[in-house]
Scaffold this motif. Structure first.
Motif, PDB file in Angstrom:
ATOM      1  N   SER A   4       0.666  -0.993   0.151  1.00 46.25           N
ATOM      2  CA  SER A   4       0.436   0.300   0.377  1.00 46.25           C
ATOM      3  C   SER A   4       0.672   1.427  -0.221  1.00 46.25           C
ATOM      4  O   SER A   4       1.886   1.740   1.169  1.00 46.25           O
ATOM      5  N   GLY A   5       1.107   1.467  -1.251  1.00 49.85           N
ATOM      6  CA  GLY A   5       2.655   3.008  -0.844  1.00 49.85           C
ATOM      7  C   GLY A   5       0.726   3.876  -0.635  1.00 49.85           C
ATOM      8  O   GLY A   5       2.030   4.673   0.519  1.00 49.85           O
ATOM      9  N   ASN A   6       0.425   5.132  -1.504  1.00 49.91           N
ATOM     10  CA  ASN A   6       0.241   6.381  -0.599  1.00 49.91           C
ATOM     11  C   ASN A   6       0.067   6.815   0.349  1.00 49.91           C
ATOM     12  O   ASN A   6      -1.067   6.963   1.744  1.00 49.91           O
ATOM     13  N   LEU A   7      -1.009   4.716   0.425  1.00 47.76           N
ATOM     14  CA  LEU A   7      -1.975   5.161   1.915  1.00 47.76           C
ATOM     15  C   LEU A   7      -1.643   4.953   3.134  1.00 47.76           C
ATOM     16  O   LEU A   7      -2.396   4.678   3.705  1.00 47.76           O
ATOM     17  N   ALA A   8      -0.458   3.974   2.727  1.00 43.68           N
ATOM     18  CA  ALA A   8       0.826   2.879   3.536  1.00 43.68           C
ATOM     19  C   ALA A   8      -0.238   2.705   5.054  1.00 43.68           C
ATOM     20  O   ALA A   8      -0.164   2.608   6.045  1.00 43.68           O
ATOM     21  N   SER A   9      -1.948   1.982   4.214  1.00 44.71           N
ATOM     22  CA  SER A   9      -2.437   0.850   5.451  1.00 44.71           C
ATOM     23  C   SER A   9      -1.587  -0.276   5.199  1.00 44.71           C
ATOM     24  O   SER A   9      -1.499  -0.918   4.668  1.00 44.71           O
ATOM     25  N   MET A  10      -2.352  -0.289   6.912  1.00 45.59           N
ATOM     26  CA  MET A  10      -1.268  -1.387   7.879  1.00 45.59           C
ATOM     27  C   MET A  10      -3.273  -2.151   7.066  1.00 45.59           C
ATOM     28  O   MET A  10      -3.595  -2.100   6.397  1.00 45.59           O
ATOM     29  N   ALA A  11      -2.649  -3.907   6.906  1.00 44.65           N
ATOM     30  CA  ALA A  11      -2.946  -5.377   6.481  1.00 44.65           C
ATOM     31  C   ALA A  11      -3.485  -5.896   5.045  1.00 44.65           C
ATOM     32  O   ALA A  11      -3.407  -7.091   5.044  1.00 44.65           O
ATOM     33  N   PRO A  12      -2.856  -4.932   3.790  1.00 43.25           N
ATOM     34  CA  PRO A  12      -3.016  -5.702   2.695  1.00 43.25           C
ATOM     35  C   PRO A  12      -2.250  -6.447   2.438  1.00 43.25           C
ATOM     36  O   PRO A  12      -2.643  -7.755   1.202  1.00 43.25           O
ATOM     37  N   GLY A  13      -1.309  -7.093   2.919  1.00 45.24           N
ATOM     38  CA  GLY A  13      -0.186  -7.730   2.797  1.00 45.24           C
ATOM     39  C   GLY A  13      -1.165  -9.589   2.542  1.00 45.24           C
ATOM     40  O   GLY A  13      -0.721  -9.571   1.406  1.00 45.24           O
ATOM     41  N   LEU A  14      -1.641 -10.016   3.055  1.00 45.59           N
ATOM     42  CA  LEU A  14      -2.601 -10.680   2.984  1.00 45.59           C
ATOM     43  C   LEU A  14      -3.313 -10.957   1.954  1.00 45.59           C
ATOM     44  O   LEU A  14      -3.839 -11.778   1.036  1.00 45.59           O
TER      45      LEU A  14
ATOM     46  N   ALA B 231      -7.876 -17.917   6.129  1.00 38.43           N
ATOM     47  CA  ALA B 231      -9.483 -19.553   5.817  1.00 38.43           C
ATOM     48  C   ALA B 231      -9.488 -19.384   5.050  1.00 38.43           C
ATOM     49  O   ALA B 231     -10.065 -20.489   3.955  1.00 38.43           O
ATOM     50  N   THR B 232      -9.351 -18.433   4.015  1.00 40.14           N
ATOM     51  CA  THR B 232     -10.169 -18.168   2.406  1.00 40.14           C
ATOM     52  C   THR B 232      -8.846 -18.530   2.433  1.00 40.14           C
ATOM     53  O   THR B 232      -9.785 -19.311   1.134  1.00 40.14           O
ATOM     54  N   ALA B 233      -7.904 -18.467   2.124  1.00 36.50           N
ATOM     55  CA  ALA B 233      -6.273 -19.751   1.018  1.00 36.50           C
ATOM     56  C   ALA B 233      -6.168 -20.609   1.270  1.00 36.50           C
ATOM     57  O   ALA B 233      -6.144 -21.215   0.324  1.00 36.50           O
ATOM     58  N   VAL B 234      -7.016 -21.130   2.457  1.00 34.28           N
ATOM     59  CA  VAL B 234      -7.467 -22.355   2.739  1.00 34.28           C
ATOM     60  C   VAL B 234      -8.116 -22.945   1.539  1.00 34.28           C
ATOM     61  O   VAL B 234      -8.164 -24.258   1.116  1.00 34.28           O
ATOM     62  N   LYS B 235      -9.432 -22.186   2.087  1.00 32.04           N
ATOM     63  CA  LYS B 235     -10.537 -22.607   1.478  1.00 32.04           C
ATOM     64  C   LYS B 235     -10.269 -22.952  -0.076  1.00 32.04           C
ATOM     65  O   LYS B 235     -10.990 -24.552  -0.512  1.00 32.04           O
ATOM     66  N   TYR B 236      -9.764 -22.031  -0.374  1.00 29.01           N
ATOM     67  CA  TYR B 236      -9.422 -21.710  -2.346  1.00 29.01           C
ATOM     68  C   TYR B 236      -8.020 -22.965  -2.536  1.00 29.01           C
ATOM     69  O   TYR B 236      -7.594 -22.573  -4.187  1.00 29.01           O
ATOM     70  N   GLY B 237      -7.662 -23.417  -1.591  1.00 30.00           N
ATOM     71  CA  GLY B 237      -6.381 -24.379  -1.884  1.00 30.00           C
ATOM     72  C   GLY B 237      -5.275 -23.134  -2.456  1.00 30.00           C
ATOM     73  O   GLY B 237      -5.063 -23.790  -3.709  1.00 30.00           O
ATOM     74  N   LEU B 238      -5.225 -21.866  -2.028  1.00 28.27           N
ATOM     75  CA  LEU B 238      -4.442 -21.820  -2.256  1.00 28.27           C
ATOM     76  C   LEU B 238      -3.207 -21.994  -1.748  1.00 28.27           C
ATOM     77  O   LEU B 238      -2.984 -20.666  -0.796  1.00 28.27           O
ATOM     78  N   PRO B 239      -1.795 -21.803  -2.347  1.00 27.48           N
ATOM     79  CA  PRO B 239      -0.763 -22.040  -1.802  1.00 27.48           C
ATOM     80  C   PRO B 239       0.324 -20.809  -0.839  1.00 27.48           C
ATOM     81  O   PRO B 239       1.633 -20.765  -1.520  1.00 27.48           O
ATOM     82  N   ILE B 240      -0.273 -20.051  -0.692  1.00 26.66           N
ATOM     83  CA  ILE B 240       0.387 -18.731  -0.553  1.00 26.66           C
ATOM     84  C   ILE B 240       1.123 -19.182   0.615  1.00 26.66           C
ATOM     85  O   ILE B 240       0.908 -19.691   1.667  1.00 26.66           O
ATOM     86  N   LYS B 241       2.302 -17.592   0.739  1.00 28.84           N
ATOM     87  CA  LYS B 241       3.097 -18.029   2.137  1.00 28.84           C
ATOM     88  C   LYS B 241       3.114 -16.661   2.450  1.00 28.84           C
ATOM     89  O   LYS B 241       4.199 -15.969   1.983  1.00 28.84           O
ATOM     90  N   VAL B 242       2.277 -16.920   3.832  1.00 28.79           N
ATOM     91  CA  VAL B 242       3.014 -15.171   5.117  1.00 28.79           C
ATOM     92  C   VAL B 242       4.417 -15.628   5.890  1.00 28.79           C
ATOM     93  O   VAL B 242       4.027 -16.375   7.251  1.00 28.79           O
ATOM     94  N   ILE B 243       4.554 -14.790   5.503  1.00 29.42           N
ATOM     95  CA  ILE B 243       6.588 -15.028   6.816  1.00 29.42           C
ATOM     96  C   ILE B 243       5.657 -13.001   7.730  1.00 29.42           C
ATOM     97  O   ILE B 243       6.026 -12.369   7.365  1.00 29.42           O
TER      98      ILE B 243
END
Length: 584
Positions: free
Chosen positions: A412-422, A454-466
């Motif tokens: 999130s560039g100009n808004l610099a909001s927390m939470a969009p990473g996931l 849980a959305t990633a799990v539901k749709y079988g999305l192999p994302i890695k959250v570090i």
């Protein structure tokens, strides 16, 4: 054949190439949800856990694909929840369409349940913002909403009363001037070419320059080759705004990396000593990091004429597509044989990278957050999609994770909001199911919308959250101390075991506390075929210091420590140790 107003809306979306919608169903959009159910083979509905996440996903989808991102929410609170993600799209100039519901058309404004006139609420965030008045109104409005969002790279919003969503096309009286079939879903984007006068002026300025810096932003992401060819011809240094991190790979001999508070010392040095500045597709907002007015002659390339000269006084404004404009400049500028400015920057970059490696390979405990970023950066694939969050995490992403040619990075560039990473990562994996997708986030940002793991799990999305887990709102903590001289206050966070959260959602969880284990655990996490959370417990007292510490900032930090900051001695020891190691 479309039979209801909602059918028409979905028909238009299909014609515009929309294949994914993020949202949550609700009684205020039941008619639209039913129309989507009937076209589920053409448009994928991704059910999320929070409407804010849906809007972030739509923005992330637009950022990674260049396509129209679409989100949907019910009337009242559902539509309200979309706003933060939509402002993210607005401020980062991403094409996003938001669809919301309203209460029954003859109860709007009567204080009925969820009676929020969302078209009025969205007046600031949306470039195009309309209330649909009936089935005959839908095609025109939806077409214009899609076209406007794409043409002007911003947010469009359409809202429709719930009862009108089921109105049949035959029931709604078409106005005599609303001739059936008079509009089209065709969109033919034009890539504007800068004017000859401004181009000639830009060439003259570049030819006269001795120490040229190119500031590359989001608008230059598709112009990697052009940026390097122009830099080579001019002996120029390329510095990058955060949204332009992937514009040039970090191993390029022409770039010194990021600029600003999260940037590098050689990038700041280049900006402080240049005599010519070419701003390519950027409106980097931190004015204090630009050259002093009058120090450098400036040229700006931007597709939006309104942004020319927004941050720095320019003598030539090239309004047009960044890649085309750079191609023109490459053909017309004279080669600069003097490479001393570039060579000095390259030497500074080598010193900086040695420092970054030293910080990224430390074995002391608590584990340094730079270690996590460094080890992750070494392991990312050449085509990885990386989503970062706001906070101290962005510093480690900017400095310790190199952008490789072929990768995509955003935050999130100009808004610099927390939470969009996931949410960004979820959208990226949906768009590119065969590519590696990593969210590099802080514990504060992740915990805001972590239910959508849980959305990633539901749709079988192999994302890695570090997760760089310092158990605090780290950026706010350091801003209180370094910028204001105040003791840190109310920034500590109650600890959450994020590995257990991942397991509870049906995914895989790892925890890292010892830097000696970091590489091996990341290897295991990246190799796992499903969605993963890696909870990295890091030193909360490691400061995200600017590339050059100003005397005022050092004084404020000392004042904050003296006035009662918790763990003042540990912080002082950490800062002193880091500075001493740099000097040595």
């Amino acid at each position: 054949m479309a039979s209801t107003a909602s059918d028409v809306l979905v028909d238009v979306l299909v014609n515009w190439g929309v294949d994914t919608i993020f949202g949550i169903p609700g009684d205020g959009i039941n008619g639209i949800i039913e129309a989507l159910r009937k076209r589920k083979d053409e448009i994928r509905f991704v059910q999320v856990r929070h409407e804010e996440a849906a809007a972030f996903m739509a923005c992330g989808y637009a950022k990674y694909t260049g396509k129209l991102g679409v989100c949907i929410a019910t009337s009242g609170p559902g539509g309200i929840h979309l706003l933060n993600g939509l402002y993210d799209a607005k401020l980062d100039h991403q094409p996003v369409l938001a669809i919301t519901g309203l209460q029954f058309h003859d109860l709007v404004g009567t204080y009925t349940q969820q009676d929020v006139e969302l078209d009025k609420l969205y007046q600031d965030v949306a470039l195009y913002n309309q209330r649909i008045m009936g089935a005959a109104h839908v095609r025109n409005i939806t077409t214009l909403a899609c076209r406007t969002a794409l043409a002007h790279r911003g947010v469009s919003h359409i809202t429709m009363p719930v009862d009108l969503q089921d109105q049949t096309v035959d029931e709604d009286m078409r106005a005599p001037r609303n001739v059936k079939g008079h509009n089209t879903d065709l969109f033919a984007p034009e890539l504007p070419v800068p004017s000859e006068e401004q181009t000639r002026r830009a060439v003259e300025i570049l030819d006269a320059g001795q120490r040229v810096v190119i500031l590359a932003g989001q608008g230059a992401l598709r112009a990697t080759d052009q940026l390097e060819r122009l830099a080579d011809k001019l002996g120029a240094v390329i510095v990058k705004a955060l949204l332009g991190k992937a514009a040039v790979p970090d191993d390029s001999p022409f770039t010194t990396g990021q600029v600003g508070l999260l940037g590098t010392a050689p990038s700041q040095e280049a900006l402080e000593t240049c005599d010519t500045l070419l701003i390519a597709g950027s409106t980097f907002p931190y004015i204090e990091y630009y050259p002093k007015p009058g120090q450098a002659r400036a040229i700006q390339i931007d597709i939006d004429a309104a942004r020319i000269g927004l941050r720095y006084p320019v003598e030539a404004g090239m309004v047009g597509d960044c890649r085309l404009a750079l191609d023109i400049l490459i053909d017309r500028v004279k080669p600069h044989p003097d490479r001393s400015f570039l060579q000095k920057a390259q030497a500074g970059k080598a010193e900086w990278m040695t420092l970054m490696e030293e910080r990224g390979t430390r074995t002391d405990t608590p584990m340094k957050p730079q270690v996590v970023a460094w080890e992750l950066g070494r392991r990312l694939s050449d085509t990885a999609l990386v989503a970062c969050d706001s906070g101290t995490i962005a510093t480690w992403w900017a400095r310790q994770i190199p952008a490789k040619r072929g990768q995509m990075h955003t935050l999130s560039g100009n808004l610099a909001s927390m939470a969009p990473g996931l949410p960004y990562a979820i959208a990226a994996q949906i768009a590119y199911p065969d590519r590696q997708v990593v969210a590099f986030v802080g514990d504060g940002g992740f915990s805001m919308l972590m239910a959508d793991f849980a959305t990633a799990v539901k749709y079988g999305l192999p994302i890695k959250v570090i997760i760089s887990n310092n158990r605090s709102l780290g950026q706010i903590k350091w801003e209180q101390m370094v910028f204001l001289g105040n003791p840190e206050y109310v920034c500590d966070l109650y600890p959450i075991d994020f590995a257990k959260v991942a397991e509870a959602c049906g995914g895989k969880g790892f925890t890292i506390t010892d830097p000696k284990d970091c590489g091996a655990v990341l290897d295991a996490a990246l190799a796992h075929p499903g969605p993963v959370v890696v909870d990295c417990i890091v030193d909360p007292n490691e400061p995200p210091m600017p590339p050059k510490v100003q005397a005022k900032q050092a004084l404020h930090l000392a004042e904050a420590l003296a006035r009662g900051t918790p763990d003042a001695l540990k912080i002082a020891a950490t800062v002193f140790k880091d500075r001493a190691r740099e000097i040595i």
